[in-house]
Design a protein around this motif. Structure first.
Motif, PDB file in Angstrom:
ATOM      1  N   ARG A 241       0.827  -1.210   0.000  1.00 44.09           N
ATOM      2  CA  ARG A 241       0.000   0.000   0.000  1.00 44.09           C
ATOM      3  C   ARG A 241       0.865   1.264   0.000  1.00 44.09           C
ATOM      4  O   ARG A 241       0.327   2.368  -0.074  1.00 44.09           O
ATOM      5  CB  ARG A 241      -0.929  -0.002   1.216  1.00 44.09           C
ATOM      6  CG  ARG A 241      -1.973  -1.117   1.180  1.00 44.09           C
ATOM      7  CD  ARG A 241      -2.796  -1.133   2.457  1.00 44.09           C
ATOM      8  NE  ARG A 241      -3.555   0.096   2.617  1.00 44.09           N
ATOM      9  CZ  ARG A 241      -4.759   0.316   2.091  1.00 44.09           C
ATOM     10  NH1 ARG A 241      -5.330  -0.620   1.353  1.00 44.09           N
ATOM     11  NH2 ARG A 241      -5.385   1.445   2.299  1.00 44.09           N
ATOM     12  N   PRO A 308      -6.602   7.925  -3.370  1.00 40.47           N
ATOM     13  CA  PRO A 308      -6.745   6.925  -2.306  1.00 40.47           C
ATOM     14  C   PRO A 308      -6.300   5.543  -2.771  1.00 40.47           C
ATOM     15  O   PRO A 308      -6.471   5.180  -3.937  1.00 40.47           O
ATOM     16  CB  PRO A 308      -8.249   6.966  -1.992  1.00 40.47           C
ATOM     17  CG  PRO A 308      -8.708   8.301  -2.451  1.00 40.47           C
ATOM     18  CD  PRO A 308      -7.871   8.645  -3.640  1.00 40.47           C
ATOM     19  N   ALA A 309      -5.740   4.784  -1.840  1.00 40.26           N
ATOM     20  CA  ALA A 309      -5.215   3.456  -2.184  1.00 40.26           C
ATOM     21  C   ALA A 309      -6.302   2.526  -2.695  1.00 40.26           C
ATOM     22  O   ALA A 309      -6.017   1.588  -3.454  1.00 40.26           O
ATOM     23  CB  ALA A 309      -4.522   2.838  -0.966  1.00 40.26           C
ATOM     24  N   GLU A 310      -7.544   2.765  -2.310  1.00 42.64           N
ATOM     25  CA  GLU A 310      -8.633   1.905  -2.770  1.00 42.64           C
ATOM     26  C   GLU A 310      -8.816   1.977  -4.285  1.00 42.64           C
ATOM     27  O   GLU A 310      -9.334   1.040  -4.895  1.00 42.64           O
ATOM     28  CB  GLU A 310      -9.940   2.287  -2.080  1.00 42.64           C
ATOM     29  CG  GLU A 310      -9.996   1.981  -0.591  1.00 42.64           C
ATOM     30  CD  GLU A 310      -9.171   2.936   0.239  1.00 42.64           C
ATOM     31  OE1 GLU A 310      -8.769   4.007  -0.303  1.00 42.64           O
ATOM     32  OE2 GLU A 310      -8.911   2.637   1.431  1.00 42.64           O
ATOM     33  N   GLU A 311      -8.392   3.070  -4.914  1.00 41.48           N
ATOM     34  CA  GLU A 311      -8.576   3.226  -6.354  1.00 41.48           C
ATOM     35  C   GLU A 311      -7.508   2.495  -7.151  1.00 41.48           C
ATOM     36  O   GLU A 311      -7.701   2.243  -8.343  1.00 41.48           O
ATOM     37  CB  GLU A 311      -8.584   4.715  -6.717  1.00 41.48           C
ATOM     38  CG  GLU A 311      -9.737   5.488  -6.089  1.00 41.48           C
ATOM     39  CD  GLU A 311      -9.799   6.921  -6.595  1.00 41.48           C
ATOM     40  OE1 GLU A 311      -9.083   7.222  -7.584  1.00 41.48           O
ATOM     41  OE2 GLU A 311     -10.549   7.720  -6.014  1.00 41.48           O
ATOM     42  N   GLU A 313      -5.675  -0.337  -5.694  1.00 42.04           N
ATOM     43  CA  GLU A 313      -5.247  -1.432  -4.829  1.00 42.04           C
ATOM     44  C   GLU A 313      -4.768  -2.658  -5.602  1.00 42.04           C
ATOM     45  O   GLU A 313      -4.042  -3.484  -5.056  1.00 42.04           O
ATOM     46  CB  GLU A 313      -6.388  -1.830  -3.893  1.00 42.04           C
ATOM     47  CG  GLU A 313      -7.637  -2.306  -4.609  1.00 42.04           C
ATOM     48  CD  GLU A 313      -8.753  -2.620  -3.629  1.00 42.04           C
ATOM     49  OE1 GLU A 313      -8.510  -2.524  -2.424  1.00 42.04           O
ATOM     50  OE2 GLU A 313      -9.870  -2.943  -4.090  1.00 42.04           O
ATOM     51  N   ARG A 314      -5.145  -2.775  -6.869  1.00 42.81           N
ATOM     52  CA  ARG A 314      -4.694  -3.930  -7.654  1.00 42.81           C
ATOM     53  C   ARG A 314      -3.297  -3.729  -8.247  1.00 42.81           C
ATOM     54  O   ARG A 314      -2.731  -4.663  -8.810  1.00 42.81           O
ATOM     55  CB  ARG A 314      -5.690  -4.226  -8.772  1.00 42.81           C
ATOM     56  CG  ARG A 314      -7.029  -4.740  -8.250  1.00 42.81           C
ATOM     57  CD  ARG A 314      -7.921  -5.215  -9.371  1.00 42.81           C
ATOM     58  NE  ARG A 314      -9.175  -5.755  -8.855  1.00 42.81           N
ATOM     59  CZ  ARG A 314      -9.336  -7.020  -8.488  1.00 42.81           C
ATOM     60  NH1 ARG A 314      -8.325  -7.850  -8.578  1.00 42.81           N
ATOM     61  NH2 ARG A 314     -10.497  -7.441  -8.030  1.00 42.81           N
TER      62      ARG A 314
END
Length: 407
Positions: A241, A308-311, A313-314
Motif C-alpha cells: 500500500r 486513495p489506495a482503494e482506487e 489497490e490492484r
C-alpha cells in the motif's frame, strides 16, 4: 459578297465563343483543396510522457543470519507478515562435510590417541581409588588407637591429612577421565559422515528468521530446502500500500521536471488516469541503451500517488504504467493545431480562410506542446486556418475546403 462574309461570321461565332470560354476555364486559377481548423478556446498542456514502473517504497531483503541447512520456506508471495512475529524461514545446523583421505586418516589416528588417553586416565582412577581406600582404612585404625591413647595427636592428624590427599587425588583422576572421554567423543565426531549426524524431526533446535516489518511477502528468492551461507537472500518484504512510481527520463527532459509538478498516471489498467505528484528528481544520470542500441543519459524521477489506495489497490510491485508529467498548463486560451503554423522569415504565420481566399496572417505564440499552440496575438476565436499548407497555397490563392466536419 458582304452577305457571304456576314454569314461566315455568324456561322463561326458560336465555335469561337466556345473556344474562348474553354480557354478561360482552362487557364483560370483553380482553387486548392485544403483542410481547415477553427481557432477555439481551451486548455493547452505541455507534458513529458514516459513509461515507468511501480515499486514498494521500502523493500526489505531478509537474509540468512547464520550458515546452516534451511528448511523449505512455506510462505508465498502475497502472504501477510507481522514484524518480529511471522517466521519466514527456519535454519538448523548443517551436515558435516565429506572427509578427504588425509583428513580421515588424521581423524582416525586422533581417535586411537584419545582412546589410549582414556585408558590411561581410567588406570589413574583405579590407582587413586586404591590409594584412597588404603588411606581411609589407615585413618580408621589410627582413630581406634587414638581412642586408647596409643598414638600421639600428630600421628592422627597425619593420617587424616593422607586421607584427604587421597580423596583429592581420586577426584582429580576422575576429572581427568572425564576430560579424556570428552576428547575421545570429539575425535570420534571428526569422523562423522554427512546424513548420519542426526535424525530429522519437526522439533529441531532451529533458528527462526522473522520478518523485520509488517506488510506482505513481495518475492520468495530462495524457496527450496538447502544449505545456505550467512547473508544468503531469502525473501523480500514490504507494504504494497506504500507504492511509488519510478520513471527514467532523458536528461534533456529531466531538467524541465521539478518536485511538486502534477502527474497523470495512464495506461495502468484502470478506466481513469490516477493523480500523482513528482517527489524527487535524482541528481545523478546514468547511461542506458535503448531498444535501437543507442546510448542515452537517463535520470530517475520518483513519483508519489495521491489518489486513495482503494482506487489502485490492484497495482503491485513492478507493474508497468505510463506517466504524463505536466510541465505547464494554461486554461481558456485561444489555440490552433501546430500543423497550421509555418515560418515566414523569422516570424510565425498561418493562412486564414477568408471567403474562399487564403490570407497570410502573422501570429504571436505562447505555450506549445507539439500538437497545439497558444495564440497570444494575430487571430480571433472562430477564425479558420489552413492545415499543413503546401506550396500551392499562397497569399490570395483561391481555396476549396475539404469536408472535415468542422464548422
Amino acid at each position: 459578297m458582304a452577305g457571304s462574309t456576314r454569314q461566315r461570321i455568324l456561322f463561326w461565332s458560336p465555335a469561337l465563343l466556345g473556344l474562348i470560354v474553354t480557354l478561360v476555364l482552362l487557364f483560370r486559377p483553380q482553387p486548392v483543396q485544403v483542410d481547415l481548423a477553427s481557432v477555439n478556446r481551451g486548455t493547452i498542456v505541455r507534458s513529458v510522457v514516459e513509461e515507468g514502473k511501480t515499486r514498494v517504497k521500502e523493500v526489505f531483503l531478509v537474509s540468512a543470519p547464520i550458515p546452516g541447512l534451511m528448511r523449505r520456506i512455506e510462505i508465498h508471495a502475497g502472504d501477510p507478515v507481522v514484524a518480529a512475529d511471522t517466521v519466514v524461514a527456519q535454519i538448523e545446523p548443517g551436515d558435516p562435510s565429506l572427509l578427504d583421505a588425509r583428513t580421515e586418516a588424521e581423524a582416525k589416528a586422533g581417535v586411537r590417541a584419545a582412546e589410549a588417553n582414556q585408558r590411561f586416565a581410567a588406570a589413574a582412577v583405579q590407582r587413586a581409588e586404591a590409594e584412597l581406600d588404603f588411606a581411609r582404612a589407615e585413618l580408621r585404625r589410627y582413630e581406634q588407637l587414638a581412642e586408647r591413647d596409643s598414638i600421639s595427636a600428630n600421628e592422627l592428624e597425619a593420617a587424616q591429612r593422607r586421607a584427604r590427599i587421597a580423596a583429592a587425588a581420586f577426584e582429580e583422576a576422575q576429572a581427568g577421565l572425564r576430560a579424556r572421554s570428552s576428547e575421545l567423543e570429539q575425535a570420534q565426531a571428526r569422523l562423522m559422515e554427512p546424513g548420519g549426524a542426526r535424525t530429522r524431526d519437526d522439533d529441531c533446535d532451529c533458528v527462526d528468521v522473522h520478518s523485520p516489518v509488517s506488510g506482505a511477502v513481495l518475492q520468495v528468492l530462495n524457496e527450496s530446502e538447502g544449505v545456505v551461507s550467512a547473508g544468503t537472500p531469502l525473501i523480500e518484504v514490504g507494504d504494497p500500500r506504500q507504492l511509488e512510481i519510478v520513471v527514467d527520463l532523458l536528461s534533456t527532459d529531466a531538467v524541465r521536471v521539478a518536485p511538486g509538478q502534477r502527474v497523470a498516471v495512464e495506461a495502468w489498467g484502470g478506466d481513469m488516469p490516477l493523480d500523482a505528484v513528482v517527489r524527487r528528481v535524482e541528481p545523478f544520470a546514468f547511461t542506458k541503451v535503448s531498444a535501437l542500441g543507442i546510448e542515452e543519459q537517463r535520470v530517475r524521477v520518483l513519483i508519489d500517488l495521491i489518489d486513495p489506495a482503494e482506487e489502485w489497490e490492484r497495482l503491485g510491485h513492478g507493474f508497468r504504467v505510463q506517466a504524463r508529467i505536466i510541465l505547464d498548463e494554461r486554461a481558456d486560451v485561444p489555440k490552433v493545431p501546430q500543423a497550421a503554423l509555418f515560418r515566414d522569415g523569422d516570424r510565425w504565420a498561418v493562412f486564414v480562410f477568408d471567403d474562399d481566399i487564403a490570407r497570410i496572417r502573422h501570429v504571436e505564440l505562447g505555450l506549445q506542446n507539439g500538437l497545439e499552440a497558444e495564440i497570444v496575438a494575430g487571430l480571433q476565436t472562430g477564425e479558420r486556418v489552413v492545415l499543413q499548407p503546401g506550396e500551392r497555397v499562397s497569399d490570395g490563392a483561391p481555396l476549396a475546403p475539404r469536408d472535415t466536419g468542422l464548422p
